[in-house]
Design a protein around this motif. Structure first.
Motif, PDB file in Angstrom:
ATOM      1  N   ARG A   3       0.842  -1.059   0.167  1.00  0.00           N
ATOM      2  CA  ARG A   3      -0.056   0.133  -0.113  1.00  0.00           C
ATOM      3  C   ARG A   3       0.863   1.337  -0.042  1.00  0.00           C
ATOM      4  O   ARG A   3       0.575   2.153  -0.728  1.00  0.00           O
ATOM      5  N   TYR A   4       1.878   1.207   0.793  1.00  0.00           N
ATOM      6  CA  TYR A   4       3.006   2.356   0.740  1.00  0.00           C
ATOM      7  C   TYR A   4       3.423   2.623  -0.609  1.00  0.00           C
ATOM      8  O   TYR A   4       3.490   3.706  -1.205  1.00  0.00           O
ATOM      9  N   ILE A   5       3.652   1.374  -1.561  1.00  0.00           N
ATOM     10  CA  ILE A   5       4.274   1.526  -2.822  1.00  0.00           C
ATOM     11  C   ILE A   5       3.094   1.993  -3.824  1.00  0.00           C
ATOM     12  O   ILE A   5       3.293   2.964  -4.587  1.00  0.00           O
ATOM     13  N   ALA A   6       1.962   1.826  -3.512  1.00  0.00           N
ATOM     14  CA  ALA A   6       0.952   2.069  -4.327  1.00  0.00           C
ATOM     15  C   ALA A   6       0.683   3.686  -4.360  1.00  0.00           C
ATOM     16  O   ALA A   6       0.304   4.094  -5.148  1.00  0.00           O
ATOM     17  N   VAL A   7       0.367   4.072  -2.872  1.00  0.00           N
ATOM     18  CA  VAL A   7       0.175   5.458  -2.461  1.00  0.00           C
ATOM     19  C   VAL A   7       1.451   6.101  -3.206  1.00  0.00           C
ATOM     20  O   VAL A   7       0.968   7.483  -3.949  1.00  0.00           O
ATOM     21  N   THR A   8       2.672   5.766  -3.066  1.00  0.00           N
ATOM     22  CA  THR A   8       3.788   6.537  -3.675  1.00  0.00           C
ATOM     23  C   THR A   8       3.626   6.661  -5.262  1.00  0.00           C
ATOM     24  O   THR A   8       3.722   7.764  -5.737  1.00  0.00           O
ATOM     25  N   ILE A  40      -4.583   7.237   8.490  1.00  0.00           N
ATOM     26  CA  ILE A  40      -5.483   6.449   7.562  1.00  0.00           C
ATOM     27  C   ILE A  40      -4.905   4.818   7.230  1.00  0.00           C
ATOM     28  O   ILE A  40      -5.397   3.886   7.196  1.00  0.00           O
ATOM     29  N   TYR A  41      -3.670   4.816   6.925  1.00  0.00           N
ATOM     30  CA  TYR A  41      -2.823   3.725   6.804  1.00  0.00           C
ATOM     31  C   TYR A  41      -3.123   2.681   7.791  1.00  0.00           C
ATOM     32  O   TYR A  41      -3.511   1.372   7.554  1.00  0.00           O
ATOM     33  N   PRO A  42      -3.011   2.963   9.113  1.00  0.00           N
ATOM     34  CA  PRO A  42      -3.273   2.104  10.296  1.00  0.00           C
ATOM     35  C   PRO A  42      -4.544   1.613  10.351  1.00  0.00           C
ATOM     36  O   PRO A  42      -5.178   0.541  10.745  1.00  0.00           O
ATOM     37  N   VAL A  43      -5.573   2.548  10.002  1.00  0.00           N
ATOM     38  CA  VAL A  43      -7.058   2.362  10.225  1.00  0.00           C
ATOM     39  C   VAL A  43      -7.336   1.200   8.885  1.00  0.00           C
ATOM     40  O   VAL A  43      -8.239   0.197   9.349  1.00  0.00           O
ATOM     41  N   ALA A  44      -6.887   1.421   7.739  1.00  0.00           N
ATOM     42  CA  ALA A  44      -6.865   0.701   6.832  1.00  0.00           C
ATOM     43  C   ALA A  44      -6.580  -0.846   7.074  1.00  0.00           C
ATOM     44  O   ALA A  44      -7.007  -1.769   6.429  1.00  0.00           O
ATOM     45  N   ASN A  45      -5.651  -0.976   7.918  1.00  0.00           N
ATOM     46  CA  ASN A  45      -5.176  -2.357   8.369  1.00  0.00           C
ATOM     47  C   ASN A  45      -6.279  -3.274   8.694  1.00  0.00           C
ATOM     48  O   ASN A  45      -6.047  -4.417   8.702  1.00  0.00           O
ATOM     49  N   ALA A  46      -7.274  -2.604   9.362  1.00  0.00           N
ATOM     50  CA  ALA A  46      -8.775  -3.366   9.954  1.00  0.00           C
ATOM     51  C   ALA A  46      -9.147  -4.176   8.881  1.00  0.00           C
ATOM     52  O   ALA A  46     -10.023  -5.004   9.158  1.00  0.00           O
ATOM     53  N   PHE A  47      -9.002  -3.662   7.592  1.00  0.00           N
ATOM     54  CA  PHE A  47      -9.882  -4.169   6.695  1.00  0.00           C
ATOM     55  C   PHE A  47      -9.060  -5.228   5.878  1.00  0.00           C
ATOM     56  O   PHE A  47      -9.467  -5.947   4.804  1.00  0.00           O
ATOM     57  N   ARG A  48      -7.794  -5.704   6.139  1.00  0.00           N
ATOM     58  CA  ARG A  48      -6.966  -6.530   5.335  1.00  0.00           C
ATOM     59  C   ARG A  48      -7.449  -7.943   5.710  1.00  0.00           C
ATOM     60  O   ARG A  48      -7.458  -8.645   4.602  1.00  0.00           O
ATOM     61  N   PRO A  50     -10.041 -10.786   8.434  1.00  0.00           N
ATOM     62  CA  PRO A  50     -11.125 -10.412   9.471  1.00  0.00           C
ATOM     63  C   PRO A  50     -10.361 -10.580  10.955  1.00  0.00           C
ATOM     64  O   PRO A  50     -11.212 -10.080  11.649  1.00  0.00           O
ATOM     65  N   ASP A  51      -9.233 -11.105  11.053  1.00  0.00           N
ATOM     66  CA  ASP A  51      -8.703 -10.894  12.360  1.00  0.00           C
ATOM     67  C   ASP A  51      -7.794  -9.724  12.536  1.00  0.00           C
ATOM     68  O   ASP A  51      -7.132  -9.722  13.635  1.00  0.00           O
ATOM     69  N   ALA A  52      -7.561  -9.031  11.654  1.00  0.00           N
ATOM     70  CA  ALA A  52      -6.748  -7.918  11.697  1.00  0.00           C
ATOM     71  C   ALA A  52      -7.168  -6.806  12.766  1.00  0.00           C
ATOM     72  O   ALA A  52      -8.379  -6.609  12.965  1.00  0.00           O
ATOM     73  N   ARG A  53      -6.295  -6.189  13.439  1.00  0.00           N
ATOM     74  CA  ARG A  53      -6.786  -5.069  14.170  1.00  0.00           C
ATOM     75  C   ARG A  53      -6.179  -3.800  13.825  1.00  0.00           C
ATOM     76  O   ARG A  53      -5.142  -3.535  13.184  1.00  0.00           O
ATOM     77  N   VAL A  54      -6.740  -2.663  14.384  1.00  0.00           N
ATOM     78  CA  VAL A  54      -6.233  -1.284  14.020  1.00  0.00           C
ATOM     79  C   VAL A  54      -5.146  -1.094  14.942  1.00  0.00           C
ATOM     80  O   VAL A  54      -5.193  -1.248  16.237  1.00  0.00           O
ATOM     81  N   LYS A  55      -4.062  -0.392  14.397  1.00  0.00           N
ATOM     82  CA  LYS A  55      -2.941  -0.128  15.259  1.00  0.00           C
ATOM     83  C   LYS A  55      -3.175   1.331  15.790  1.00  0.00           C
ATOM     84  O   LYS A  55      -3.445   2.275  14.989  1.00  0.00           O
ATOM     85  N   SER A  56      -2.896   1.279  17.071  1.00  0.00           N
ATOM     86  CA  SER A  56      -3.313   2.669  17.590  1.00  0.00           C
ATOM     87  C   SER A  56      -1.876   3.743  16.993  1.00  0.00           C
ATOM     88  O   SER A  56      -2.268   4.912  16.898  1.00  0.00           O
ATOM     89  N   ILE A  57      -0.925   3.152  16.995  1.00  0.00           N
ATOM     90  CA  ILE A  57       0.002   4.018  16.373  1.00  0.00           C
ATOM     91  C   ILE A  57       0.817   3.383  15.162  1.00  0.00           C
ATOM     92  O   ILE A  57       1.043   2.184  15.601  1.00  0.00           O
ATOM     93  N   ALA A  58       0.962   3.884  14.266  1.00  0.00           N
ATOM     94  CA  ALA A  58       1.621   3.273  13.121  1.00  0.00           C
ATOM     95  C   ALA A  58       3.062   2.805  13.415  1.00  0.00           C
ATOM     96  O   ALA A  58       3.331   1.768  12.676  1.00  0.00           O
ATOM     97  N   LEU A  59       3.737   3.580  14.082  1.00  0.00           N
ATOM     98  CA  LEU A  59       5.192   3.156  14.426  1.00  0.00           C
ATOM     99  C   LEU A  59       5.092   2.074  15.549  1.00  0.00           C
ATOM    100  O   LEU A  59       6.418   1.788  16.006  1.00  0.00           O
ATOM    101  N   ALA A  60       4.170   1.474  16.111  1.00  0.00           N
ATOM    102  CA  ALA A  60       3.977   0.706  17.186  1.00  0.00           C
ATOM    103  C   ALA A  60       4.602  -0.803  16.713  1.00  0.00           C
ATOM    104  O   ALA A  60       4.432  -1.652  17.418  1.00  0.00           O
ATOM    105  N   ASP A  61       4.741  -0.975  15.534  1.00  0.00           N
ATOM    106  CA  ASP A  61       4.968  -2.346  14.987  1.00  0.00           C
ATOM    107  C   ASP A  61       6.508  -2.814  15.301  1.00  0.00           C
ATOM    108  O   ASP A  61       7.323  -1.827  15.451  1.00  0.00           O
ATOM    109  N   ILE A  62       6.836  -3.801  15.243  1.00  0.00           N
ATOM    110  CA  ILE A  62       8.140  -4.351  15.408  1.00  0.00           C
ATOM    111  C   ILE A  62       8.961  -4.403  14.058  1.00  0.00           C
ATOM    112  O   ILE A  62      10.117  -4.736  14.132  1.00  0.00           O
ATOM    113  N   ASP A  63       8.442  -3.998  13.128  1.00  0.00           N
ATOM    114  CA  ASP A  63       9.143  -4.252  11.804  1.00  0.00           C
ATOM    115  C   ASP A  63      10.106  -3.030  11.558  1.00  0.00           C
ATOM    116  O   ASP A  63       9.664  -2.050  10.753  1.00  0.00           O
ATOM    117  N   PHE A  64      11.047  -3.234  12.064  1.00  0.00           N
ATOM    118  CA  PHE A  64      12.271  -2.097  11.827  1.00  0.00           C
ATOM    119  C   PHE A  64      13.422  -2.660  11.506  1.00  0.00           C
ATOM    120  O   PHE A  64      14.680  -2.636  11.786  1.00  0.00           O
TER     121      PHE A  64
END
Length: 171
Positions: A3-8, A40-48, A50-64
């Motif tokens: 999605r980041y690539i598509a938006v870019t 918007i990006y973190p909220v959109a995660n909820a639609f990926r 059925p069990d996906a959750r909305v991240k309260s902070i986009a940078l709260a992920d461990i993917d660094f």
């Protein structure tokens, strides 16, 4: 990530068409991008899924992985030493087949990950890490300074001479 690539891919042509030239116009675009990335990006995660959750902070992920790969690069350099342009030269001449150049380097992220014992090597290596691997701290600082100066010149061409070839490279 896709999605980041598509938006870019969508924003770049939009910038070509709109050509925001004022501080206010760029501030609106910057604010929109921040709202999109952190809201918007973190909220959109909820639609990926059925069990996906909305991240309260986009940078709260461990993917660094980029940050970790820079740390791993420092360890690689301590263990193996600098590569003095071997990886960047191989990247610049990527079209040259390995049968013509058998010693052509793999992407730098692969040996860095292998040096740390990772089973997976499909990781990124940020540009400062690449420059550090190749040329050390002073070389990385000089290369990043040159990279920044080059982009500043392109941005100035985009602002001052919008019809120039250099301005067309910016978006």
């Amino acid at each position: 990530n896709t999605r980041y690539i598509a938006v870019t891919a969508g924003v770049a042509p939009l910038l070509v068409v709109l050509r925001p030239r004022t501080v206010r116009g760029m501030a609106i675009i910057a604010a929109g991008l921040v709202i999109g990335v952190l809201g918007i990006y973190p909220v959109a995660n909820a639609f990926r899924a059925p069990d996906a959750r909305v991240k309260s902070i986009a940078l709260a992920d461990i993917d660094f992985d980029g940050f970790q790969q820079v740390v791993n690069t420092r360890q690689y350099v301590e263990d193996q030493g600098h590569t003095w342009g071997h990886h960047l030269g191989s990247a610049a001449l990527f079209a040259l087949p390995r049968r013509v150049w058998p010693d052509k380097a793999l992407p730098a992220s692969i040996p860095v990950a292998e040096n740390r014992g990772y089973r997976f090597t499909n990781l990124s290596l940020p540009l400062p890490g690449e420059f550090y691997l190749e040329f050390g701290l002073a070389g990385a600082a000089a290369a990043m300074f040159g990279w920044g100066r080059g982009w500043r010149r392109l941005d100035e061409a985009w602002a001052m001479r919008p019809e120039s070839a250099a301005a067309g490279l910016v978006p």
